[in-house]
Write an enzyme that holds these catalytic residues in place. Structure first.
Site, PDB file in Angstrom:
ATOM      1  N   LYS A 125      42.104  66.343  88.766  1.00  0.00           N
ATOM      2  CA  LYS A 125      42.673  67.057  89.914  1.00  0.00           C
ATOM      3  C   LYS A 125      41.725  68.149  90.425  1.00  0.00           C
ATOM      4  CE  LYS A 125      46.318  70.455  90.905  1.00  0.00           C
ATOM      5  NZ  LYS A 125      45.574  71.729  90.800  1.00  0.00           N
ATOM      6  N   ASN A 126      41.224  68.981  89.507  1.00  0.00           N
ATOM      7  CA  ASN A 126      40.407  70.109  89.945  1.00  0.00           C
ATOM      8  C   ASN A 126      39.060  69.675  90.508  1.00  0.00           C
ATOM      9  OD1 ASN A 126      42.428  71.870  89.244  1.00  0.00           O
ATOM     10  ND2 ASN A 126      41.589  72.341  87.230  1.00  0.00           N
ATOM     11  N   ARG A 179      46.419  75.562  97.154  1.00  0.00           N
ATOM     12  CA  ARG A 179      45.323  76.513  96.977  1.00  0.00           C
ATOM     13  C   ARG A 179      43.966  75.870  97.248  1.00  0.00           C
ATOM     14  NH1 ARG A 179      44.449  81.488  95.343  1.00  0.00           N
ATOM     15  NH2 ARG A 179      42.475  81.996  94.326  1.00  0.00           N
ATOM     16  N   ASP A 232      49.980  77.625  92.255  1.00  0.00           N
ATOM     17  CA  ASP A 232      50.832  78.121  91.183  1.00  0.00           C
ATOM     18  C   ASP A 232      51.032  79.622  91.282  1.00  0.00           C
ATOM     19  OD1 ASP A 232      51.229  75.682  89.945  1.00  0.00           O
ATOM     20  OD2 ASP A 232      49.422  75.840  88.737  1.00  0.00           O
ATOM     21  N   ASP A 241      43.929  76.348  81.621  1.00  0.00           N
ATOM     22  CA  ASP A 241      44.965  75.378  81.979  1.00  0.00           C
ATOM     23  C   ASP A 241      45.595  74.706  80.769  1.00  0.00           C
ATOM     24  OD1 ASP A 241      44.733  75.911  84.630  1.00  0.00           O
ATOM     25  OD2 ASP A 241      43.583  74.126  85.145  1.00  0.00           O
ATOM     26  N   MET A 289      43.175  85.347  81.761  1.00  0.00           N
ATOM     27  CA  MET A 289      42.838  85.237  83.182  1.00  0.00           C
ATOM     28  C   MET A 289      44.020  85.432  84.130  1.00  0.00           C
ATOM     29  SD  MET A 289      40.029  82.165  82.947  1.00  0.00           S
ATOM     30  CE  MET A 289      39.571  82.225  84.674  1.00  0.00           C
TER      31      MET A 289
END
EC number: 2.5.1.7
Length: 436
Positions: free
Chosen positions: A22-23, A97, A121, A320, A342
């Site tokens: 996904k990223n 995002r 998110d 994640d 983070m």
């Protein structure tokens, strides 16, 4: 709003293949805007966030054609730049995002890039300073409308420069790299993110004609070129999904094989799960998790102190997967301190695990201590709501290990990042039903 009904307490068995990352997809899809030529991308995951970005590209005028499952062609030869200043774009761009990464390519190729404040998110503050400070250093003029939260950058041309990023932001580095490849002269980016997905972006851009060196390190040197051409690109498997399936196997005492995981790109992920006592076996390019019928025991540090697992920029442990680590630890033998550095809101889902019977002390917004049950006390089924993608999957794993039937609401959050998760889990024996 969709709901999952999950009958937990059953062992699973079989193999599961991770989806495309996904990223990585969110970066790669934005990069098609850098060239008027045809770009073919393989292994694109069929998930909500990626599909929203593809829809946004179409509205911008990119010609998109699906050749087969997961394979698309993109051609950005005639774009409708007026869409960027429309009310429709202000709504569409807020939907995810990842839309922030269209700004760099548009600025580099067309001299302007706009974006409304993007969504994503709700896991704490996620500032955009790194993106825009980098673009400003390349010569862009920045403007921001506080009233409608709309950002813009404009430049007649971009000029290469040296920059030291305040944070090793993955999406920020990607945006700056995509702008710098068409800038005049040399750009040096120090403290650049170096995740495998960013490496994939740089390799793709180099195949398109860019000149990027230092790929895989935290210093990228980019010699600007006049234009870029088309290419073919294949996504890596999603490392977050791979970690999720490792955790699922351990929590349900299941024997699972995760296929085609690209071991070389997993970094410390397998070893972090091994520190929880989970057996992670390498079989070619697959991961095999045997059934942990006797449970798994958390290691201590060499001096005997409690194990701490924390997130860090690559090659550290990805933030994640900390939600997955936390839920897996609830049934381990021993204790662990989970330190989420983070994002200050990412651990707030632990109250739902506590309701299920987990022993967790939330020390502060960033730290939680987990005292494992060692399967002597199973989690209890309950009704809960998914707050974000990763917490949602963690709750799903908890529900699959719990005795009884659990309900998870707001599963659209899970669908944002996991492709057909209920169908794929049923294929390995999970009892999960999607209810609209």
């Amino acid at each position: 709003m969709g709901t999952f009904k999950i009958e937990g307490g059953h062992q699973l068995k079989g193999s599961i293949q991770p989806q495309g990352a996904k990223n990585e997809a969110l970066q790669i899809l934005c990069a098609v805007l850098l060239t008027p030529e045809l770009v073919t991308i393989n292994n694109i995951p069929d998930i909500v966030d990626v599909n929203k970005l593809i829809s946004l590209l179409k509205k911008l005028g990119v010609k998109v054609e699906q050749l087969s499952r997961g394979t698309y062609t993109f051609q950005a030869d005639k774009l409708n730049l007026e869409y960027l200043e429309s009310d429709a774009f202000k709504i569409d761009g807020r939907g995810l995002r990842g839309s922030i990464m269209i700004v760099g390519p548009l600025l580099a190729r067309f001299g302007k890039g706009y974006i409304p404040k993007p969504g994503g998110d709700k896991i704490g503050r996620r500032r955009l300073d790194t993106h825009f400070e980098g673009l400003i250093k390349l010569g862009a003029k920045f403007r921001y409308s506080k009233e409608d939260q709309f950002y813009g950058v404009e430049a007649e041309y971009l000029t290469g420069t040296y920059m030291l990023l305040e944070e090793a932001s993955v999406t920020g580095t990607a945006n700056i790299v995509m702008a710098a490849v068409l800038a005049k002269g040399k750009t040096t980016i120090y403290n650049a993110a170096c995740e495998p997905y960013l490496q994939q972006l740089c390799k793709m851009l180099n195949r398109m004609g860019a000149k990027i060196s230092g790929v895989g390190s935290n210093m990228l040197i980019i010699d600007g070129v006049e234009s870029l051409g088309g290419t073919d690109h294949t996504m890596l498997p999603d490392m977050i999904e791979i970690g999720s399936w490792i955790g699922l196997a351990a929590m349900t005492k299941s024997e699972l094989t995760i296929t085609n995981v690209s071991w070389d790109d997993l970094g410390v992920i397998p070893n972090v799960f091994r520190k929880l006592g989970i057996t992670v076996e390498k079989q070619g390019d697959d991961i095999h998790i045997p059934a942990h019928t006797d449970g798994y025991e958390i290691q201590s540090f060499i001096d005997g102190s409690i194990l701490t697992i924390s997130d860090a920029p690559w090659p550290g442990f990805t933030p994640d997967l900390l939600s997955i680590i936390l839920v897996v630890a609830t049934q381990a033998r021993g204790s662990v301190l989970v330190h989420q550095k983070m994002f200050e809101s990412r651990l707030f889902f632990v109250d739902k695990l506590i309701d299920m019977g987990a022993k967790i002390i939330l020390c502060d917004p960033h730290r939680a201590t987990v005292i494992g049950h060692d399967f002597k006390s199973t989690l209890k089924a309950t009704t809960m709501t998914s707050p974000d993608i990763r917490a949602g999957v963690s709750l799903l794993i908890a529900a699959l290990s719990a005795k009884g039937t659990s309900t998870i609401q707001n599963i659209e959050q899970i669908d944002r990042g996991y492709e057909n998760i209920d169908e794929r889990l049923r294929a390995i024996g999970a009892r999960i039903e999607r209810v609209e």
